[in-house]
Scaffold this motif. Sequence first.
Motif, PDB file in Angstrom:
ATOM      1  N   ILE A 161       7.890   7.180 -10.165  1.00 29.97           N
ATOM      2  CA  ILE A 161       6.419   7.190 -10.115  1.00 29.97           C
ATOM      3  C   ILE A 161       5.879   7.060 -11.543  1.00 29.97           C
ATOM      4  O   ILE A 161       4.867   6.402 -11.782  1.00 29.97           O
ATOM      5  CB  ILE A 161       5.893   8.433  -9.368  1.00 29.97           C
ATOM      6  CG1 ILE A 161       6.279   8.303  -7.882  1.00 29.97           C
ATOM      7  CG2 ILE A 161       4.387   8.594  -9.523  1.00 29.97           C
ATOM      8  CD1 ILE A 161       5.978   9.498  -7.009  1.00 29.97           C
ATOM      9  N   ILE A 182       8.135   3.365   1.912  1.00 33.94           N
ATOM     10  CA  ILE A 182       9.502   3.911   1.832  1.00 33.94           C
ATOM     11  C   ILE A 182       9.559   5.389   2.255  1.00 33.94           C
ATOM     12  O   ILE A 182      10.559   5.859   2.766  1.00 33.94           O
ATOM     13  CB  ILE A 182      10.111   3.699   0.430  1.00 33.94           C
ATOM     14  CG1 ILE A 182      11.587   4.087   0.429  1.00 33.94           C
ATOM     15  CG2 ILE A 182       9.386   4.477  -0.636  1.00 33.94           C
ATOM     16  CD1 ILE A 182      12.397   3.379  -0.595  1.00 33.94           C
ATOM     17  N   VAL A 199       9.663   8.269   0.614  1.00 35.71           N
ATOM     18  CA  VAL A 199      10.296   9.316  -0.194  1.00 35.71           C
ATOM     19  C   VAL A 199       9.681   9.279  -1.592  1.00 35.71           C
ATOM     20  O   VAL A 199       8.941   8.362  -1.925  1.00 35.71           O
ATOM     21  CB  VAL A 199      11.826   9.140  -0.326  1.00 35.71           C
ATOM     22  CG1 VAL A 199      12.551   9.561   0.914  1.00 35.71           C
ATOM     23  CG2 VAL A 199      12.175   7.707  -0.709  1.00 35.71           C
ATOM     24  N   GLY A 200      10.024  10.275  -2.400  1.00 34.08           N
ATOM     25  CA  GLY A 200       9.521  10.280  -3.777  1.00 34.08           C
ATOM     26  C   GLY A 200       8.578  11.427  -3.966  1.00 34.08           C
ATOM     27  O   GLY A 200       7.377  11.307  -3.740  1.00 34.08           O
ATOM     28  N   LYS A 218      12.166  -5.331  -1.755  1.00 35.67           N
ATOM     29  CA  LYS A 218      12.458  -6.767  -1.597  1.00 35.67           C
ATOM     30  C   LYS A 218      11.735  -7.633  -2.630  1.00 35.67           C
ATOM     31  O   LYS A 218      12.183  -8.734  -2.944  1.00 35.67           O
ATOM     32  CB  LYS A 218      12.116  -7.227  -0.182  1.00 35.67           C
ATOM     33  CG  LYS A 218      10.634  -7.132   0.151  1.00 35.67           C
ATOM     34  CD  LYS A 218      10.412  -7.711   1.547  1.00 35.67           C
ATOM     35  CE  LYS A 218       9.012  -7.459   2.032  1.00 35.67           C
ATOM     36  NZ  LYS A 218       8.867  -6.427   3.024  1.00 35.67           N
ATOM     37  N   ALA A 249       9.037  14.167  -6.592  1.00 43.07           N
ATOM     38  CA  ALA A 249       9.017  14.932  -7.843  1.00 43.07           C
ATOM     39  C   ALA A 249       8.494  14.052  -8.967  1.00 43.07           C
ATOM     40  O   ALA A 249       8.813  12.862  -9.031  1.00 43.07           O
ATOM     41  CB  ALA A 249      10.418  15.424  -8.172  1.00 43.07           C
ATOM     42  N   ALA A 261       2.945   2.742  -5.279  1.00 47.88           N
ATOM     43  CA  ALA A 261       2.694   1.773  -6.360  1.00 47.88           C
ATOM     44  C   ALA A 261       1.390   1.017  -6.127  1.00 47.88           C
ATOM     45  O   ALA A 261       0.579   0.844  -7.050  1.00 47.88           O
ATOM     46  CB  ALA A 261       3.861   0.800  -6.460  1.00 47.88           C
ATOM     47  N   VAL A 294       2.019 -10.314   5.482  1.00 54.81           N
ATOM     48  CA  VAL A 294       2.127 -11.586   4.748  1.00 54.81           C
ATOM     49  C   VAL A 294       3.308 -12.375   5.320  1.00 54.81           C
ATOM     50  O   VAL A 294       4.444 -11.893   5.303  1.00 54.81           O
ATOM     51  CB  VAL A 294       2.337 -11.338   3.233  1.00 54.81           C
ATOM     52  CG1 VAL A 294       2.562 -12.651   2.492  1.00 54.81           C
ATOM     53  CG2 VAL A 294       1.160 -10.583   2.654  1.00 54.81           C
ATOM     54  N   GLY A 331       0.821  -1.214   0.000  1.00 54.43           N
ATOM     55  CA  GLY A 331       0.000   0.000   0.000  1.00 54.43           C
ATOM     56  C   GLY A 331       0.850   1.257   0.000  1.00 54.43           C
ATOM     57  O   GLY A 331       0.534   2.239   0.664  1.00 54.43           O
ATOM     58  N   LEU A 341       8.909  -0.273  -6.739  1.00 51.80           N
ATOM     59  CA  LEU A 341      10.295  -0.614  -6.393  1.00 51.80           C
ATOM     60  C   LEU A 341      10.585  -2.102  -6.546  1.00 51.80           C
ATOM     61  O   LEU A 341      11.723  -2.499  -6.761  1.00 51.80           O
ATOM     62  CB  LEU A 341      10.585  -0.158  -4.956  1.00 51.80           C
ATOM     63  CG  LEU A 341      10.463   1.358  -4.737  1.00 51.80           C
ATOM     64  CD1 LEU A 341      10.579   1.704  -3.257  1.00 51.80           C
ATOM     65  CD2 LEU A 341      11.510   2.113  -5.545  1.00 51.80           C
ATOM     66  N   SER A 399       0.651  -3.687   5.228  1.00 53.69           N
ATOM     67  CA  SER A 399       0.949  -3.866   6.641  1.00 53.69           C
ATOM     68  C   SER A 399       1.485  -2.569   7.230  1.00 53.69           C
ATOM     69  O   SER A 399       2.544  -2.083   6.823  1.00 53.69           O
ATOM     70  CB  SER A 399       1.995  -4.973   6.799  1.00 53.69           C
ATOM     71  OG  SER A 399       2.522  -4.928   8.091  1.00 53.69           O
ATOM     72  N   GLY A 435       5.172  -0.463   6.849  1.00 56.62           N
ATOM     73  CA  GLY A 435       5.172   0.926   6.379  1.00 56.62           C
ATOM     74  C   GLY A 435       5.673   1.046   4.951  1.00 56.62           C
ATOM     75  O   GLY A 435       5.999   0.041   4.298  1.00 56.62           O
TER      76      GLY A 435
HETATM   77  C1  FAD Z   1      15.973   8.002  -2.350  1.00 55.44           C
HETATM   78  C2  FAD Z   1      14.751   7.892  -3.192  1.00 55.44           C
HETATM   79  C3  FAD Z   1      14.188   9.037  -3.739  1.00 55.44           C
HETATM   80  C4  FAD Z   1      13.072   8.939  -4.575  1.00 55.44           C
HETATM   81  N1  FAD Z   1      12.567  10.056  -5.164  1.00 55.44           N
HETATM   82  C5  FAD Z   1      11.588   9.934  -6.088  1.00 55.44           C
HETATM   83  C6  FAD Z   1      11.093  11.052  -6.793  1.00 55.44           C
HETATM   84  O1  FAD Z   1      11.477  12.186  -6.559  1.00 55.44           O
HETATM   85  N2  FAD Z   1      10.158  10.846  -7.748  1.00 55.44           N
HETATM   86  C7  FAD Z   1       9.676   9.601  -8.025  1.00 55.44           C
HETATM   87  O2  FAD Z   1       8.868   9.450  -8.948  1.00 55.44           O
HETATM   88  N3  FAD Z   1      10.067   8.536  -7.306  1.00 55.44           N
HETATM   89  C8  FAD Z   1      11.011   8.671  -6.365  1.00 55.44           C
HETATM   90  N4  FAD Z   1      11.426   7.572  -5.660  1.00 55.44           N
HETATM   91  C9  FAD Z   1      10.753   6.298  -5.847  1.00 55.44           C
HETATM   92  C10 FAD Z   1       9.468   6.266  -5.034  1.00 55.44           C
HETATM   93  O3  FAD Z   1       9.739   6.457  -3.686  1.00 55.44           O
HETATM   94  C11 FAD Z   1       8.829   4.893  -5.209  1.00 55.44           C
HETATM   95  O4  FAD Z   1       8.774   4.588  -6.568  1.00 55.44           O
HETATM   96  C12 FAD Z   1       7.424   4.895  -4.715  1.00 55.44           C
HETATM   97  O5  FAD Z   1       7.325   5.410  -3.443  1.00 55.44           O
HETATM   98  C13 FAD Z   1       6.856   3.502  -4.763  1.00 55.44           C
HETATM   99  O6  FAD Z   1       7.205   2.719  -3.702  1.00 55.44           O
HETATM  100  P1  FAD Z   1       6.497   1.304  -3.589  1.00 55.44           P
HETATM  101  O7  FAD Z   1       5.048   1.534  -3.424  1.00 55.44           O
HETATM  102  O8  FAD Z   1       6.951   0.447  -4.700  1.00 55.44           O
HETATM  103  O9  FAD Z   1       7.126   0.680  -2.270  1.00 55.44           O
HETATM  104  P2  FAD Z   1       6.933   1.029  -0.714  1.00 55.44           P
HETATM  105  O10 FAD Z   1       6.612   2.456  -0.483  1.00 55.44           O
HETATM  106  O11 FAD Z   1       8.151   0.476  -0.043  1.00 55.44           O
HETATM  107  O12 FAD Z   1       5.667   0.188  -0.265  1.00 55.44           O
HETATM  108  C14 FAD Z   1       5.735  -1.197   0.010  1.00 55.44           C
HETATM  109  C15 FAD Z   1       4.412  -1.655   0.573  1.00 55.44           C
HETATM  110  O13 FAD Z   1       4.445  -3.073   0.713  1.00 55.44           O
HETATM  111  C16 FAD Z   1       3.956  -3.428   1.979  1.00 55.44           C
HETATM  112  N5  FAD Z   1       4.557  -4.695   2.396  1.00 55.44           N
HETATM  113  C17 FAD Z   1       5.846  -5.077   2.242  1.00 55.44           C
HETATM  114  N6  FAD Z   1       6.028  -6.304   2.766  1.00 55.44           N
HETATM  115  C18 FAD Z   1       4.824  -6.707   3.241  1.00 55.44           C
HETATM  116  C19 FAD Z   1       4.370  -7.864   3.913  1.00 55.44           C
HETATM  117  N7  FAD Z   1       5.181  -8.875   4.217  1.00 55.44           N
HETATM  118  N8  FAD Z   1       3.065  -7.914   4.259  1.00 55.44           N
HETATM  119  C20 FAD Z   1       2.213  -6.906   3.969  1.00 55.44           C
HETATM  120  N9  FAD Z   1       2.587  -5.778   3.352  1.00 55.44           N
HETATM  121  C21 FAD Z   1       3.888  -5.682   2.999  1.00 55.44           C
HETATM  122  C22 FAD Z   1       4.350  -2.270   2.878  1.00 55.44           C
HETATM  123  O14 FAD Z   1       3.544  -2.226   4.040  1.00 55.44           O
HETATM  124  C23 FAD Z   1       4.072  -1.083   1.950  1.00 55.44           C
HETATM  125  O15 FAD Z   1       2.702  -0.750   2.021  1.00 55.44           O
HETATM  126  C24 FAD Z   1      12.506   7.667  -4.811  1.00 55.44           C
HETATM  127  C25 FAD Z   1      13.041   6.531  -4.197  1.00 55.44           C
HETATM  128  C26 FAD Z   1      14.155   6.625  -3.406  1.00 55.44           C
HETATM  129  C27 FAD Z   1      14.721   5.381  -2.780  1.00 55.44           C
END
Ligand code: FAD
Length: 496
Positions: free
Chosen positions: A344, A45, A47-48, A218, A50, A16, A183, A13, A331, A39, A43
């Motif tokens: 994004i 990440i 950040v993100g 991961k 722009a 993405a 999970v 959540g 990610l 979960s 939590g």
């Molecule tokens: C340093 C940095 C700077 C960035 N800056 C930008 C930017 O400026 N512009 C941009 O477009 N993007 C940026 N990004 C990328 C952006 O942060 C990510 O693309 C975006 O936040 C998507 O993250 P995500 O949803 O894939 O993962 P996450 O935010 O990590 O979410 C993972 C989700 O999975 C859930 N989860 C994981 N394991 C389990 C489990 N076992 N059981 C239940 N739930 C679980 C967690 O609870 C969470 O809800 C940046 C990334 C980094 C590292």
Amino acid sequence: MQTAIKKVVILGGGTAGWMSAAMIKKLIGQAVEIELVESESIGTIGVGEATIPPIKLFNSVLGINEAEFIRETKATIKLGIKFENWKTQGERYFHSFGAAGRSLAFCQFHHLLKRAGQLDDDKHLWQYDLNFLMAEAGKFSPINSQDPTYDVPYAYHFDAGLYAAFLKRFSQKIGVKRTEGLVEHVKQNQITGFIECLMLKGGKEVSGDLFIDCSGFKGLLIQEKLSTGYEDWSHWLQCDRAIAVPSKRFEQTLNYTRSIAHPAGWQWRIPLQHRNGNGLVYSSKHYTDQQAQDILLSNLQSDTLGEPNLLRFATGRRKKQWNKNVVSIGLSSGFLEPLESTSIHLIQSAIIRLVHMFPHAGVNDSLINEFNKQSKLEFEQIRDFLILHYKVNERRDSLFWNDMRTMDIPDSLAHKIQIFKENGRLFREQNDLFQDSSWLQVMVGQGLIPNDYHPIANSIPTSQLMGMLEQVKTMKEKPIAALPSHDEFLAKLVKT
Ligand SMILES: Cc1cc2nc3c(=O)[nH]c(=O)nc-3n(C[C@H](O)[C@H](O)[C@H](O)COP(=O)(O)OP(=O)(O)OC[C@H]3O[C@@H](n4cnc5c(N)ncnc54)[C@H](O)[C@@H]3O)c2cc1C
């Protein structure tokens, strides 16, 4: 045997997960049930901030009101990125979302500039770019005109956590089911290897036909369960860590991102309505974590609003973004550093691609292969554009920049650089996210000046050419004076 897709399960959540839930439910929600598992104990990440202009299309397809979105996500307007100290220390250039000037038929504008002697330094190109002129003046408003001279492509800086929360409310309102839970195990079919259900702490099971893995770096399903593999590009993009920290906002809100190069990495500064987002992306071979943190904290120019957050990453992509009945988005599918704010966007384009190729009658290899082919190309094209920023530099002050300048680069990028350098020609690869205007600005800004220009530019007599350039400049400058400041624009919008 193919099984019709009746239920989609999204794991995660973050940005993405909720972007996927909102768009898939909106577009094909009549045909499939959607459940998202997240979960709070893990939590996101966090950040993100722009983005790039296609985000506007994403929001608009969802039917999101721009003023409400800006209010709820504490967003500001982004017209481009200012790159400081990238070519050499002290020099700067702008990567605008717009394009300079006006092209003649079959002749891009930069050939005219080259002929007029105005492409050989970093002063002229941007004087013909409306986004740049607005950014310099600190002003913003979309210009209501049918004339493409006055197009102002823009995107947003926003709080990605607030955006995910906004889309969570949106998704739940249109029927996405949310399940809170960690999970712990994943059940796989013994014969096909397809994922069958997520087993949560406490015993609950969530089953589905298609799984979208948005579990973050991961890749709980795509990697930990399916061992899909990763193509590592860190020999080209050597930054592998970032430290992020929010700080107090400044009085005036910039309408662009700042990207400030340091001896072994670069710093972002992103203005939001309520704070500045900051971070230093760096190579751990060239900086210790402590050095990186000290550099970041001493370059904020306002007080911090939280503790610095260290993030580790490996640049690259999942070998198959879609494997069996798991599509990884966000990610979990790969990572390219935020130099051009593309993460994004990669989420957005993977969602749209999945919608196009949605396997309603069942997962099959032809859809998987096409999806993965397009995804690979998209990642590679962005990768090349990012490498360009590092490769073409004239910094002599550190080992890092020397390593960047002398490294081998992918053949695809070497070809693009050579053809521009020798002939001044730019050719957009099919579906490349970045247009010629983007490649041009970064090439010229980093000091790559072409030796030649297209002979069509000679078809205009010199006196006429100079007059025409002057006229284009005047046209671009004309609307600036009457525009509201960026802050006035935001204040008015947020109040409505
Ligand atoms: C340093 C940095 C700077 C960035 N800056 C930008 C930017 O400026 N512009 C941009 O477009 N993007 C940026 N990004 C990328 C952006 O942060 C990510 O693309 C975006 O936040 C998507 O993250 P995500 O949803 O894939 O993962 P996450 O935010 O990590 O979410 C993972 C989700 O999975 C859930 N989860 C994981 N394991 C389990 C489990 N076992 N059981 C239940 N739930 C679980 C967690 O609870 C969470 O809800 C940046 C990334 C980094 C590292």
